[in-house]
Design an enzyme around this catalytic site. Structure first.
Site, PDB file in Angstrom:
ATOM      1  N   HIS A  70      -0.167  -7.774  12.838  1.00 18.34           N
ATOM      2  CA  HIS A  70       1.201  -8.459  12.455  1.00 18.34           C
ATOM      3  C   HIS A  70       1.330  -9.800  13.707  1.00 18.34           C
ATOM      4  CE1 HIS A  70       4.980  -9.200  10.852  1.00 18.34           C
ATOM      5  NE2 HIS A  70       5.681  -9.345  11.767  1.00 18.34           N
ATOM      6  N   ILE A 107     -27.176 -40.241  22.816  1.00 14.85           N
ATOM      7  CA  ILE A 107     -27.485 -39.043  22.102  1.00 14.85           C
ATOM      8  C   ILE A 107     -28.183 -39.086  20.987  1.00 14.85           C
ATOM      9  CG2 ILE A 107     -25.020 -38.192  23.026  1.00 14.85           C
ATOM     10  CD1 ILE A 107     -23.798 -38.999  20.002  1.00 14.85           C
ATOM     11  N   GLY A 122     -31.339 -48.370  20.781  1.00 15.09           N
ATOM     12  CA  GLY A 122     -31.853 -47.649  22.145  1.00 15.09           C
ATOM     13  C   GLY A 122     -32.657 -48.874  22.917  1.00 15.09           C
ATOM     14  N   ILE A 162       0.965  -1.095   0.035  1.00 12.64           N
ATOM     15  CA  ILE A 162       0.070  -0.159  -0.089  1.00 12.64           C
ATOM     16  C   ILE A 162       0.892   1.323  -0.276  1.00 12.64           C
ATOM     17  CG2 ILE A 162      -1.812   1.280   1.046  1.00 12.64           C
ATOM     18  CD1 ILE A 162      -2.494  -1.762   0.214  1.00 12.64           C
ATOM     19  N   ASP A 221       7.387  -3.314   8.988  1.00 10.12           N
ATOM     20  CA  ASP A 221       6.837  -3.565  10.310  1.00 10.12           C
ATOM     21  C   ASP A 221       7.426  -2.901  11.436  1.00 10.12           C
ATOM     22  OD1 ASP A 221       5.518  -5.521   8.875  1.00 10.12           O
ATOM     23  OD2 ASP A 221       6.854  -7.141   9.200  1.00 10.12           O
ATOM     24  N   GLY A 277     -29.156 -48.845  25.015  1.00 16.02           N
ATOM     25  CA  GLY A 277     -29.926 -47.767  26.154  1.00 16.02           C
ATOM     26  C   GLY A 277     -30.124 -48.471  27.209  1.00 16.02           C
ATOM     27  N   PRO A 324     -24.361 -43.802  20.403  1.00 12.65           N
ATOM     28  CA  PRO A 324     -24.819 -42.899  19.267  1.00 12.65           C
ATOM     29  C   PRO A 324     -25.945 -43.306  18.716  1.00 12.65           C
ATOM     30  CG  PRO A 324     -23.021 -44.279  18.303  1.00 12.65           C
ATOM     31  CD  PRO A 324     -23.130 -44.713  19.793  1.00 12.65           C
ATOM     32  N   SER A 377     -42.883 -30.945  15.591  1.00 14.15           N
ATOM     33  CA  SER A 377     -42.726 -31.645  14.369  1.00 14.15           C
ATOM     34  C   SER A 377     -41.245 -32.151  13.973  1.00 14.15           C
ATOM     35  CB  SER A 377     -42.984 -30.758  13.055  1.00 14.15           C
ATOM     36  OG  SER A 377     -41.910 -29.809  12.993  1.00 14.15           O
ATOM     37  N   PHE A 378     -40.272 -31.454  14.707  1.00 15.36           N
ATOM     38  CA  PHE A 378     -38.725 -31.636  14.583  1.00 15.36           C
ATOM     39  C   PHE A 378     -38.374 -31.854  13.118  1.00 15.36           C
ATOM     40  CE2 PHE A 378     -34.830 -33.780  15.810  1.00 15.36           C
ATOM     41  CZ  PHE A 378     -34.429 -32.760  16.900  1.00 15.36           C
ATOM     42  N   CYS A 428     -33.659 -28.961  18.277  1.00 14.36           N
ATOM     43  CA  CYS A 428     -34.451 -29.095  19.537  1.00 14.36           C
ATOM     44  C   CYS A 428     -34.992 -27.939  20.076  1.00 14.36           C
ATOM     45  CB  CYS A 428     -33.738 -29.549  20.745  1.00 14.36           C
ATOM     46  SG  CYS A 428     -32.139 -29.081  21.090  1.00 14.36           S
TER      47      CYS A 428
END
Length: 868
Positions: free
Chosen positions: A106, A537, A596, A90, A142, A600, A564, A770-771, A672
């Protein structure tokens, strides 16, 4: 203040955005010309915001400033120039023009290490501190007066990338904005740089990066990591140039069975071992290098040097040769092996964009990997590695009986790969391993600071693999890649880093008691890990939900058995692979893909599990809570679904924000806290609906891996069918279907973004979640705050809610009265690792990421005035 931003890249973009938030007027953005029709991120963001953008290919010609360029700059009326990572030369006519001067970011602690390779030299010299400087520009290199400096510690194995990602980028953005704030307040210092300690050692280029072996091991390590990844430290071995990456200082490394490798000039031969290439300094001490790259570009694990095959050259087809030639030529400059991509500052985002472009456009290119796994080619020609087994006690293993199932790509409905399906016996083995790791293993004996260091290392590995993780997340869950990269993966990395910092800050307290005197009794509390934690999860944010729950458990010293969602297991097992690479002891992290009802349920029933965290539906949450009580009264935290409290949009709102931030279509509505139900004040209702419809029409539905896609497929077929049925019910009940409501006519599980109006409170679609990407709108009478509060709270659920209004009193009243775990004011769908998250009533209890109810507030600054 009127500011001109001169620079480029994502760093410049972030500075630009933060300066705008501070209330400054950006009168012009000066950036680089478009490349192949693609604007620089800074320029693209400024154009989107209506800020004048100038894309001069050069500022100077034959040593002098170009008059028309300087005049175009002066016409902006800038009072201050801000140059974040500016790579252009510049002219001083521009630097000196603004009344308040010009400041430059810098990446080094000036005066030490001036020049474009400052970060490289910080590492090469073995500096213990790194940092950045914001200084006043002058006509030197600099050399201008210092305005502001920030510093951080340099870790033993830091590279340019890790320093940039951990500190120089995020703190650099903040520091640049802080510097502007000091200027605006008239408090900005101008500290003349001392000559003592000032250095300029030039740009690191490939021909200058050859390794001098006649040095101690520490100096060799610093040289290799200081040149990693660009330009790459190299040496001649077996008659060809070999580049070294991934250096670590090691003591007492096992070398039994290692093969000797002659290295010209080295004090003694290297050793190729299972761990990598062991190198020796002239002091007899050792370092380990993990990866090697040959002259033809082929990268291998150093451990494979003698088993890489007879040939290392890559034979290109004619099409591949043409592609290589095409990628080597940029608009204005040729790219060759000596090209320095880092002239604009280390880790330039131009390099990131170039790499992304090559990866997207290249075909037939695969990374070399040292371990075996399923490989999958994506629609963008990226090959991802997919671990697919259970991860138990530090190893990938098959499920009992070799049982597997197919995980499906929602984009086309086709299988991605077979995944091991955990059985009850597998759960028992995993829990036993986690219990042993907690009670007898190295993890239970590790001090908190070392535990934090290990979690930081895991976060760094996740960042190194963030593009692969985002691609896997898109394939397995249908998340749009750009969202997966920024949110699904990006926030996961932030979460592990945040909780890593808490490891050595968990404190108890002392309690004054009556017997303290004269008996000198002391009473105190300790906060201790609880033991084995089970985590279950959901499928909408597979990796992020893993991170939210796992990071806190590990930071506290617990061990984890995680299940998962059955339909989205792949980023969880990929995470397991990275945890092993990070060096987590066996048994600390265990991942069990499975159902699950089986996995789960067994985790909820297991007597050795001491805590269970669950995110999912309310009915399943109730069942889990009962099982946890009956089994061993284990602790439980539940983040459950259900229709959250509604968003209320008042007529005095900021319409742009209310339309842009209150949409339900984020992450395809599989969110959610999605803004599924909205109450809109009747006098703006029709206008609001039209604005939302206009935005919906702009959305591109398609392959989530396509970088231009806005809306990907729903997660799985059963959920898609549920959404279709949900909309059919809404029509039957008499609600007005404004748009959408059906499956998209193409392969995969795509569903149209949908809007319902005239929704009454008694309707099924008003009460049930409805998600999915379905917006439910209801009117409320103008000015009737009590009515909208009553209707919004008339639900058994309360995860999140929101209000849009310019009236601060109304905002505080509504946010106080809404029954929700999180209340957003004039913003929506914001989450942060430091802010708590959780629900009220049947939306669950317990918090992820924090302890208390959260209120997010954003008020337009122009609504405030000074008294008097």
């Amino acid at each position: 203040m009127k500011i001109a931003v001169i620079g480029q890249s994502v760093f410049g973009l972030e500075v630009f955005k933060e300066l705008r938030k501070e209330g400054h007027q950006i009168v012009g953005v000066f950036t680089i010309p478009d490349k192949d029709g693609k604007a620089d991120p800074l320029g693209a963001e400024a154009e989107k915001d209506g800020v004048p953008v100038f894309k001069f290919p050069r500022w100077r010609l034959k040593g002098g400033a170009i008059p028309e360029v300087v005049e175009a700059y002066k016409a902006t009326g800038a009072e201050l120039n801000v140059l974040p990572f500016c790579s252009q030369f510049i002219p001083m006519e521009v630097i000196d023009h603004p009344a308040r001067g010009s400041i430059i970011y810098h990446p080094s602690l000036l005066p030490r290490h001036r020049g474009a390779s400052a970060i490289n030299w910080t590492l090469i010299h073995g500096d213990r501190k790194c940092g950045f400087t914001v200084f006043w520009a002058d006509d030197g290199l600099d050399t201008g007066p210092i305005l502001l400096q920030r510093e951080c510690d340099v870790e033993p194995d830091d590279t340019v990338n890790t320093l940039y990602n951990r500190f120089l980028f995020p703190e650099g953005v903040k520091g640049t904005v802080d510097a502007v704030r000091l200027i605006a307040e008239g408090k900005a210092p101008k500290i003349v740089q001392p000559e003592e300690g000032a250095t300029y050692e030039g740009i690191q280029k490939k021909d200058k990066a050859k390794i001098d072996w006649n040095q101690p091991s520490q100096a060799l390590h610093n040289w290799i990591r200081g040149n990693d990844k660009v330009p790459g430290a190299w040496a001649e071995i077996d008659g060809q140039k070999i580049t070294f990456y991934g250096s670590t200082l090691v003591d007492n490394i096992a070398t039994a069975g290692g093969q000797s490798l002659e290295i010209p000039g080295a004090s003694r031969p290297g050793l190729v071992t299972k761990a990598g290439l062991v190198l020796f300094g002239n002091d007899g001490k050792t370092l380990l290098v993990k990866n090697l790259q040959f002259e033809d570009g082929k990268m291998i694990a150093a451990a494979q040097y003698f088993s890489r095959g007879t040939g290392t050259s890559v034979e290109l087809t004619e099409n591949e040769k043409a592609f290589a030639d095409q990628m080597r030529v940029s608009k204005e400059r040729a790219i060759d092996d000596s090209t320095d991509f880092f002239k604009s500052g280390a880790a330039s985002m131009d390099v990131v964009r170039l790499v992304e472009e090559v990866k997207l456009r290249a075909s037939g290119c695969q990374l070399q990997n040292e371990d075996m796994c399923v490989r999958k080619r994506t629609s963008t020609n990226m090959t991802v590695r997919l671990p697919h087994q259970l991860f138990v006690n530090g190893e990938f293993v098959d499920a009992e009986g070799g049982k597997t199932y197919k995980t499906i790509n929602p984009t086309d409905g086709m299988p991605i790969c077979d995944v091991s399906l955990a059985q009850v016996r597998d759960v028992d083995i995993a829990v036993a391993a986690a219990k042993d790791a907690f009670e007898e293993g190295e993890w239970g004996k590790m001090n908190p600071r070392d535990r934090g260091r290990l979690i930081y290392k895991l976060a760094d590995l996740m960042e190194e693999h963030q593009e692969e993780l985002a691609t896997i997340e898109s394939m397995d869950s249908g998340a749009v890649y750009t969202l997966a990269l920024k949110t699904h993966v990006g926030m996961s990395i932030q979460t592990f880093r945040y909780f890593a910092g808490w490891c050595d800050k968990i404190q108890g307290s002392t309690i004054p008691i009556n017997q303290a005197r004269p008996n000198r009794n002391l009473t105190f509390t300790r906060k201790e890990p609880i033991g084995v934690c089970a985590i279950v999860i959901p499928w909408n944010y597979p990796l992020m939900m893993l991170a939210w729950k796992t990071a806190a458990c590990l930071a506290a010293g617990n061990t984890v058995v995680l299940k998962p969602a059955q339909v989205t297991p792949l980023t969880a097992v990929k995470f397991a692979e990275l945890s092993a690479r990070a060096g987590f002891p066996k048994g600390v992290i265990n991942i069990l893909p499975g159902s699950g009802a089986l996995v789960g349920q067994r985790l909820a029933d297991h007597p050795d599990v001491r805590k269970l965290g669950f995110t999912g539906s309310t009915p399943v949450g109730k069942h889990i809570m009962k099982s946890c009580a009956v089994s061993n009264v284990k602790k439980v935290s539940l983040e459950l679904g259900g229709k959250s409290s509604a968003r209320s949009i008042f007529s005095d709102c900021d319409m742009e924000k209310a339309v842009g931030e209150c949409a339900v279509f984020f992450n395809k509505g599989e969110n959610c806290i999605a803004a599924g139900r909205l109450f809109v004040e009747e006098n703006i209702h029709d206008h609001y609906v039209q604005r939302v419809v206009d935005e919906v029409k702009k959305m591109k539905i398609g392959d989530p891996l396509d970088r231009s896609t806005d809306h990907g497929p729903q997660n799985h077929k059963a959920h898609l069918d549920k959404l279709v049925e949900f909309c059919q019910t809404g029509v039957q009940e008499g609600a007005t279907l404004v748009c959408g409501g059906k499956q998209v006519a193409r392969p995969g599980f795509f569903f149209e973004p949908t809007i319902f109006t005239d929704v009454q409170d008694h309707m099924f679609i008003a009460k049930e979640e409805s998600f999915g990407p379905i917006m439910i709108l209801s009117k409320f009478k103008s000015g009737d705050v009590e009515e909208v509060l009553r209707r919004a709270n008339a639900t058994e659920y309360g995860l999140a809610s929101g209000v849009f209004t310019r009236d601060i009193g109304k905002a505080l009243l509504v946010s106080e009265k809404l029954n929700a775990g999180t209340v957003f004011v004039n913003t929506y769908n914001k989450t942060d690792v430091a802010a708590p998250f959780g629900g009220f009533k049947q939306s669950g209890f317990g918090k992820d990421l924090g302890k208390r109810r959260c209120l997010w507030v954003e008020f337009p600054s122009h609504r405030f005035s000074r008294p008097g």
